[in-house]
Write an enzyme that holds these catalytic residues in place. Structure first.
Site, PDB file in Angstrom:
ATOM      1  N   HIS A   1      23.500 -34.961  34.318  1.00  0.00           N
ATOM      2  CA  HIS A   1      24.838 -34.305  34.070  1.00  0.00           C
ATOM      3  C   HIS A   1      25.665 -35.089  32.927  1.00  0.00           C
ATOM      4  O   HIS A   1      26.263 -34.785  32.262  1.00  0.00           O
ATOM      5  CB  HIS A   1      25.710 -34.079  35.676  1.00  0.00           C
ATOM      6  CG  HIS A   1      27.148 -34.446  35.361  1.00  0.00           C
ATOM      7  ND1 HIS A   1      27.863 -35.559  34.285  1.00  0.00           N
ATOM      8  CD2 HIS A   1      27.846 -33.128  34.651  1.00  0.00           C
ATOM      9  CE1 HIS A   1      29.287 -34.938  35.018  1.00  0.00           C
ATOM     10  NE2 HIS A   1      29.685 -34.063  34.489  1.00  0.00           N
TER      11      HIS A   1
ATOM     12  N   GLU B   1       7.943 -18.858  26.644  1.00  0.00           N
ATOM     13  CA  GLU B   1       7.721 -20.001  27.005  1.00  0.00           C
ATOM     14  C   GLU B   1       6.129 -20.824  27.701  1.00  0.00           C
ATOM     15  O   GLU B   1       6.242 -21.914  28.272  1.00  0.00           O
ATOM     16  CB  GLU B   1       8.491 -20.546  27.552  1.00  0.00           C
ATOM     17  CG  GLU B   1      10.663 -20.272  27.069  1.00  0.00           C
ATOM     18  CD  GLU B   1      11.326 -20.677  27.568  1.00  0.00           C
ATOM     19  OE1 GLU B   1      11.609 -21.784  27.550  1.00  0.00           O
ATOM     20  OE2 GLU B   1      12.208 -20.401  28.621  1.00  0.00           O
TER      21      GLU B   1
ATOM     22  N   ASP C   1       9.685 -26.185  26.612  1.00  0.00           N
ATOM     23  CA  ASP C   1       8.410 -25.392  28.095  1.00  0.00           C
ATOM     24  C   ASP C   1       7.333 -25.221  27.254  1.00  0.00           C
ATOM     25  O   ASP C   1       6.353 -25.347  27.939  1.00  0.00           O
ATOM     26  CB  ASP C   1       9.305 -24.617  28.636  1.00  0.00           C
ATOM     27  CG  ASP C   1      10.757 -24.743  29.532  1.00  0.00           C
ATOM     28  OD1 ASP C   1      10.207 -25.673  30.303  1.00  0.00           O
ATOM     29  OD2 ASP C   1      11.481 -24.573  29.606  1.00  0.00           O
TER      30      ASP C   1
ATOM     31  N   CYS D   1      14.043 -22.201  18.775  1.00  0.00           N
ATOM     32  CA  CYS D   1      14.846 -23.210  19.778  1.00  0.00           C
ATOM     33  C   CYS D   1      15.344 -24.360  20.797  1.00  0.00           C
ATOM     34  O   CYS D   1      15.665 -24.267  21.198  1.00  0.00           O
ATOM     35  CB  CYS D   1      15.992 -21.756  20.394  1.00  0.00           C
ATOM     36  SG  CYS D   1      14.829 -21.372  22.148  1.00  0.00           S
TER      37      CYS D   1
HETATM   38  C1  PEP Z   1      12.864 -25.026  25.544  1.00  0.00           C
HETATM   39  O1  PEP Z   1      12.172 -24.438  27.426  1.00  0.00           O
HETATM   40  O2  PEP Z   1      12.588 -24.810  24.515  1.00  0.00           O
HETATM   41  C2  PEP Z   1      14.409 -23.915  25.446  1.00  0.00           C
HETATM   42  C3  PEP Z   1      14.438 -23.926  24.359  1.00  0.00           C
HETATM   43  O3  PEP Z   1      14.889 -24.178  26.515  1.00  0.00           O
HETATM   44  P1  PEP Z   1      15.500 -25.450  27.786  1.00  0.00           P
HETATM   45  O4  PEP Z   1      15.131 -26.296  26.705  1.00  0.00           O
HETATM   46  O5  PEP Z   1      17.491 -24.911  28.371  1.00  0.00           O
HETATM   47  O6  PEP Z   1      14.394 -24.759  28.750  1.00  0.00           O
HETATM   48 MG    MG Z   2      13.108 -23.277  28.140  1.00  0.00          MG
END
Ligand code: PEP
Ligand code: MG
Length: 579
Positions: free
Chosen positions: A191, A433, A457, A504
């Site tokens: 958090h 991912e 991921d 992303c």
């Molecule tokens: C990722 O896994 O790259 C992603 C953008 O999602 P998160 O970081 O929320 O798992």
């Molecule tokens: Mg992810």
């Protein structure tokens, strides 16, 4: 001088004196009071409750204003306990029947509650003991008047060092002169990490024992980019980091001028730069940094109101707030990515042994269709407000994608029956991912409108390295040749199939990878808003032909170290200020 390595949760470099947060042990001046003082103690108790409730009210309002209602709702439990009367009556009885001082009675009653919470089976309820401790401290502070953890009166900008922070303490950082945070506990998605990142405060967590080894007033260097804390730096190290601090300040003021310039390469290729957000209020920052839209809206944060599922209206309100502020720019709403380290695991009666390989993300949603459809309906309702797109996380096969689309179809039918408008042609995409999705990308591309590569991921699953575990952190790297080849293949297939492809994960915002990613054909990047200026700078400083050459060379190396050194050198050569 001591250098401590932790988990880099919020980037940036700061140098300042430490303020170590006391673990909050109040010394209770006396246990019993004479009978004639009982009334006075009861009056003190009444006043302490009244003051605490007033404080909580203003804290909740200030937090709601600055960070949004979702975060402010963490005070609901505190407020409920203090206003409901039961606790107060219990403490009053201890004063009346045992002649306890008000402070001692508060401690007795609340320690009793803390012990009861700690014994609970349910992990979420067990975690509540921290909130109870928070309530105890607030009442004691109002009774005894010690202000040793009030951060709002700091004389100078400081780096906060603590074991862990309670919800009130982290929300209080908003008002305090805290410019960096170093913590024993915590990880990327804790958090506090979420809050500090959204406030742009550099932070390092998971340092294990930093709070015991630092005293208030010690000089500290906190490098939130590398995850380092340097305690008592020698003059050489201090000089080096002061130069780094100045350089970063100059770079960021220089880069901000790029905001209104296009993200276009020297040979005229347009690149799309999008932002990742967690909270609706972040839209403002994304626009200030020059984002063209939202490439990843993580929606799990609606679960900050932990004990209950967000309602369809709560989802809808959050999404429409984003849409109202973003205008006609695209917004990719990612469906719930719960599980693993995000929320549900701490609520589970029977925690999974291996949660990152467990019931997380889309798998969790497909086994919990009811809350999933609540979210899907809310997203569909928002689709008439602008350019909304929907994205399913952690897709690892075609069946999963089809099932998720089926749930979306059901949500559409629900809305049709109710006569609620939505866009049937809203684009539906997936996150890539998992190695399985990367290997089976051709088939997936036939059934999806767009893809976004989640390298956070993808790297952990490809390299089998837990992304939040500080013990294996050096092994977690996007430079691994296996990762680079996987990315090349995914992007090549997407471009061949003419399916829009973005990236992303954090890698999109790391300057050293921009040239490589451009070189393997990536044309859309989504990142934390603060990273946009640096990445734009690199894009504007290269041609695609040069990036292609660099990517080819990077792909020819055998080890991650060679790759990292090479990419860093090449980036430094064309845009030194971005590194
Ligand atoms: C990722 O896994 O790259 C992603 C953008 O999602 P998160 O970081 O929320 O798992
Ligand atoms: Mg992810």
């Amino acid at each position: 001088m001591e250098i401590k390595k932790g988990i880099a949760v919020s980037p940036g470099v700061v140098i300042a004196n430490a303020v170590v947060l006391d673990s909050g042990e109040y010394r209770i001046p006396y246990r019993n009071v004479p009978a004639e003082q009982v009334e006075a103690e009861l009056e003190k108790l009444r006043k302490a409750f009244e003051d605490s409730i007033t404080e909580l009210n203003s804290l909740r309002d200030a937090t709601a204003e600055q960070l949004g209602r979702d975060i402010a709702s963490i005070f609901d439990f505190h407020y409920g306990v203090l206003t409901q009367g039961r606790l107060r009556e219990q403490i009053a009885q201890l004063i009346r029947n045992q002649n306890y001082s008000a402070a001692f009675a508060v401690r007795e009653a609340l320690r009793g509650y803390q012990r009861r919470f700690l014994k609970m089976q349910d992990q979420l309820l067990r975690e509540r003991y921290k909130d109870v401790r928070d309530i105890e401290r607030r009442l004691l502070r109002n009774l005894i008047g010690q202000e040793h953890e009030d951060l709002s009166n700091l004389p100078e900008p400081s780096i906060l060092v603590a074991h862990d922070l309670t919800p009130s303490q982290s929300a209080n950082l908003v008002k305090a002169k805290i410019i960096g945070v170093a913590m024993d506990a915590g990880g990327l998605t804790s958090h506090t990490a979420i809050v500090v990142r959204s406030m742009g405060i550099p932070a390092v967590m998971g340092l294990q024992n930093i709070s015991a080894g630092v005293s208030t007033g010690d000089t500290i260097i906190l490098d939130g980019t590398k995850g380092l804390v340097i305690v008592g730096p020698d003059p050489e190290m201090l000089a080096e980091y002061r130069a780094e601090e100045r350089r970063l300040a100059a770079v960021s003021s220089g880069l901000i001028e790029l905001r209104d310039k296009p993200a276009v390469t020297e040979d005229g290729v347009q690149i799309s730069l999008l932002a990742n957000i967690e909270f609706p209020y972040e839209v403002q920052t994304t626009l200030e940094k020059g984002a063209e839209g939202i490439g990843l809206y993580r929606t799990e944060f609606l679960y900050l109101r932990s004990e209950k599922e967000p309602t369809e209206e709560e989802h809808y309100d959050a999404y429409t707030l984003v849409m109202r502020n973003i205008g006609q720019r695209p917004v990719i709403i990612r469906t719930l990515d719960l599980g693993a380290d995000k929320y549900t695991q701490s609520q589970a009666r029977d925690p999974e042994r291996n949660p990152f390989l467990g019931l997380r993300s889309i798998r969790y949603c497909l086994q919990n269709l009811q809350p999933f459809k609540v979210q899907l309906r809310a997203i569909l309702r928002t689709s008439v407000e602008g350019d909304v797109r929907i994205m399913f996380p952690l897709i690892s096969g075609l069946m999963e994608l089809r099932q998720a689309k089926m749930a979306l179809g059901d949500a559409m039918e629900d809305l049709e029956e109710l006569g609620i408008p939505f866009r049937r042609d809203m684009p539906v995409g997936i996150m890539v991912e998992t190695p399985a999705a990367a290997i089976q990308i051709r088939e997936l591309l036939r059934e999806t409108d767009f893809i976004s590569i989640g390298t956070n991921d993808l790297i952990q699953y490809t390299l089998a390295v837990d992304r939040g575990n500080e013990r294996v952190a050096p092994l977690y790297t996007a430079s691994h040749p296996a990762v680079l080849r996987m990315l090349r293949d995914i992007i090549r297939e997407a471009n061949r199939a003419n399916v829009p492809c973005s990236l992303c994960g954090e890698m999109a915002g790391e300057p050293m990878y921009t040239l490589f990613l451009l070189g393997i054909g990536l044309r859309s990047f989504s990142m934390a808003p603060n990273d946009i200026p640096e990445i734009k700078k690199i894009i504007r400083s290269t041609t695609i032909a040069r990036a292609v050459r660099i990517a080819r060379r990077a792909l020819s190396f055998d080890t991650d170290r060679q790759v990292s050194n090479y990419l860093r050198d090449e980036t430094r050569r064309i845009a030194p200020e971005a590194l």
